[in-house]
Design a protein around this motif. Structure first.
Motif, PDB file in Angstrom:
ATOM      1  N   GLY A 185      -8.582  -0.532   2.117  1.00 48.43           N
ATOM      2  CA  GLY A 185      -7.639  -0.805   1.044  1.00 48.43           C
ATOM      3  C   GLY A 185      -7.364  -2.272   0.816  1.00 48.43           C
ATOM      4  N   ASP A 186      -7.536  -2.679  -0.448  1.00 49.99           N
ATOM      5  CA  ASP A 186      -7.281  -4.047  -0.895  1.00 49.99           C
ATOM      6  C   ASP A 186      -6.160  -4.040  -1.939  1.00 49.99           C
ATOM      7  OD1 ASP A 186      -9.523  -4.534   0.612  1.00 49.99           O
ATOM      8  OD2 ASP A 186     -10.777  -5.219  -1.041  1.00 49.99           O
ATOM      9  N   LYS A 216      -6.707  -2.399   6.450  1.00 47.47           N
ATOM     10  CA  LYS A 216      -6.240  -2.334   5.064  1.00 47.47           C
ATOM     11  C   LYS A 216      -5.000  -3.190   4.929  1.00 47.47           C
ATOM     12  CE  LYS A 216      -3.814   1.992   6.064  1.00 47.47           C
ATOM     13  NZ  LYS A 216      -3.469   3.346   5.620  1.00 47.47           N
ATOM     14  N   ILE A 217      -4.678  -3.495   3.677  1.00 54.33           N
ATOM     15  CA  ILE A 217      -3.445  -4.226   3.385  1.00 54.33           C
ATOM     16  C   ILE A 217      -2.770  -3.539   2.189  1.00 54.33           C
ATOM     17  CG2 ILE A 217      -4.304  -6.435   4.264  1.00 54.33           C
ATOM     18  CD1 ILE A 217      -4.775  -7.285   1.339  1.00 54.33           C
ATOM     19  N   VAL A 237      -2.814  -3.868   8.282  1.00 47.50           N
ATOM     20  CA  VAL A 237      -2.950  -2.755   9.223  1.00 47.50           C
ATOM     21  C   VAL A 237      -4.198  -2.931  10.078  1.00 47.50           C
ATOM     22  CG1 VAL A 237      -3.151  -0.233   9.409  1.00 47.50           C
ATOM     23  CG2 VAL A 237      -1.844  -1.252   7.526  1.00 47.50           C
ATOM     24  N   THR A 238      -4.035  -2.660  11.355  1.00 49.09           N
ATOM     25  CA  THR A 238      -5.198  -2.617  12.234  1.00 49.09           C
ATOM     26  C   THR A 238      -5.288  -1.239  12.879  1.00 49.09           C
ATOM     27  OG1 THR A 238      -6.398  -3.770  13.977  1.00 49.09           O
ATOM     28  CG2 THR A 238      -4.049  -3.459  14.338  1.00 49.09           C
ATOM     29  N   GLY A 239      -6.431  -0.932  13.452  1.00 47.43           N
ATOM     30  CA  GLY A 239      -6.623   0.352  14.125  1.00 47.43           C
ATOM     31  C   GLY A 239      -6.720   0.127  15.618  1.00 47.43           C
ATOM     32  N   VAL A 245      -1.527   0.129  13.388  1.00 48.00           N
ATOM     33  CA  VAL A 245      -0.385  -0.751  13.641  1.00 48.00           C
ATOM     34  C   VAL A 245      -0.148  -1.561  12.373  1.00 48.00           C
ATOM     35  CG1 VAL A 245       0.498  -2.693  15.003  1.00 48.00           C
ATOM     36  CG2 VAL A 245      -0.851  -0.900  16.113  1.00 48.00           C
ATOM     37  N   TYR A 246       1.091  -1.516  11.862  1.00 48.07           N
ATOM     38  CA  TYR A 246       1.458  -2.200  10.615  1.00 48.07           C
ATOM     39  C   TYR A 246       2.262  -3.462  10.923  1.00 48.07           C
ATOM     40  CZ  TYR A 246       0.234   1.844   7.659  1.00 48.07           C
ATOM     41  OH  TYR A 246      -0.430   2.844   6.995  1.00 48.07           O
ATOM     42  N   SER A 247       1.758  -4.615  10.458  1.00 50.19           N
ATOM     43  CA  SER A 247       2.460  -5.889  10.620  1.00 50.19           C
ATOM     44  C   SER A 247       2.813  -6.453   9.253  1.00 50.19           C
ATOM     45  CB  SER A 247       1.567  -6.893  11.356  1.00 50.19           C
ATOM     46  OG  SER A 247       1.145  -6.379  12.593  1.00 50.19           O
ATOM     47  N   ILE A 248       3.674  -7.469   9.239  1.00 49.95           N
ATOM     48  CA  ILE A 248       4.043  -8.124   7.982  1.00 49.95           C
ATOM     49  C   ILE A 248       3.252  -9.425   7.854  1.00 49.95           C
ATOM     50  CG2 ILE A 248       5.927  -9.124   6.618  1.00 49.95           C
ATOM     51  CD1 ILE A 248       7.852  -7.265   8.077  1.00 49.95           C
TER      52      ILE A 248
END
Ligand code: BMA
Length: 345
Positions: A185-186, A216-217, A237-239, A245-248
């Motif tokens: 996702g972009d 994705k972002i 997001v990383t896997g 895991v969702y970061s800002i």
């Protein structure tokens, strides 16, 4: 007066805490020490409120909140606050009508964003349109909420409008996706003369080789107009072997042509590290959906969902976050092109 300036109202009563001396890793976003600001069971029949958006309104604050009902279906609830921290919620879901005033409730609705363009407030969310896609409604008084045409076909999530027109057009960021948990996702940009017909689609930025945003972002808070460009808080997001895991993250988009990224921070601005971010219905999620700003002081309060369970707050200043993004900026060719297909620039 700081180094940089921002558009938008003076909000002297916005939530605020100075940066503590022991801020984690001296990161540019620091958490409110009373987090989470909304806990479990916030309303009868609602188990959790998270991923929600707020704006200043009539000297106080108003917001649209993702409420996860005890039947598992997410909906949007209205909330009011005098200080942006303590919230009172309407017990009934927001009642949407169509252009003729007839009931027109979404099947479900989640991750709402809320913002004012000219004299109207818009709620934009993810809902069902034969699959996950974007819903849009307007209100002028927070009593009547009129659903408008769905901007996009499925599948799409994380739509957010810009707070003003650019070259006479409404602008919307969105994240085309799939019907599930979307392993890609972009962020794309679309424009519209009337909020009904959308086109002139452009690629803004994609996932990156940086580990924290390598899957994705997606757009987060409404872009903030600053002297350096549009300041965007988004999620990356990383896997891991235990899931996403969702970061800002933070980026600055060109003020006249926001599909061009001027600066993009290669480091996250905030990542799950506190119990309310690491533990909940979905662990390890920091999901920004709104920011309140005060143009006099440059103060910024970011509202983010934590672990799909709570609403939390983090603070920064315009100078601190812009300098941090610039100091750690890494833009790639796909970030700086206009966002038409490669080779057409
Ligand atoms: C995304 C969205 C968000 C949620 C996140 C983590 O796909 O559904 O609402 O916070 O997943 O579960």
């Amino acid at each position: 007066m700081g180094k940089y300036t921002m558009a938008g109202p003076s909000v002297p009563n916005m939530p605020w805490q100075d940066k503590p001396a022991d801020a984690r890793n001296n990161q540019p976003l620091w958490r409110y020490n009373g987090n989470p600001v909304i806990g479990r069971d916030p309303l009868p029949g609602v188990a959790r409120i998270f991923n929600s958006a707020v704006v200043p309104y009539e000297g106080k604050f108003i917001g649209v909140f993702r409420g996860e009902q005890t039947n598992g279906v997410p909906y949007i609830y209205l909330g009011h606050s005098g200080d942006g921290i303590h919230w009172d919620f309407d017990h009934e879901k927001i009642h949407f009508v169509d252009e003729n005033g007839k009931d027109f409730m979404p099947v479900y609705a989640y991750d709402p964003r809320l913002l004012k363009v000219e004299d109207t407030y818009y709620i934009i969310w993810c809902g069902d349109f034969y699959g996950a896609s974007i819903g849009l409604a307007r209100t002028k008084d927070f009593h009547t909420f009129v659903r408008m045409e769905n901007p996009f076909i499925p599948f799409n999530r994380n739509a957010v409008l810009f707070p003003r027109k650019i070259h006479g057009k409404y602008m919307c960021l969105s994240r085309p996706s799939d019907s599930g948990h979307t392993p890609f996702g972009d962020i794309f940009l679309s424009e519209s003369p009337d909020l009904e017909y959308w086109g002139h689609h452009r690629h803004v930025m994609g996932k990156s080789p940086e580990w924290w945003e390598s899957v994705k972002i997606g757009g987060g808070a409404a872009p903030i107009e600053t002297s350096e460009g549009w300041l965007l808080f988004y999620h990356g997001v990383t896997g891991t072997c235990n899931g996403f895991v969702y970061s800002i993250g933070g980026a600055i988009l060109d003020i006249d042509e926001p599909s061009r990224v001027k600066y993009r921070c290669e480091r996250y601005l905030l990542t799950p590290e506190e119990w309310y971010e690491e533990r909940g219905f979905v662990p390890n999620v920091c999901f920004p959906c709104a920011a309140i700003t005060d143009s006099d002081t440059g103060r910024i309060a970011v509202y983010y969902g934590a672990a799909d369970t709570y609403v939390s707050l983090a603070f920064t200043t315009l100078d601190e976050v812009i300098d941090y993004i610039k100091d750690h900026s890494l833009v790639r060719p796909s970030d700086t092109e206009s966002g038409r297909q490669a080779g057409l620039d």
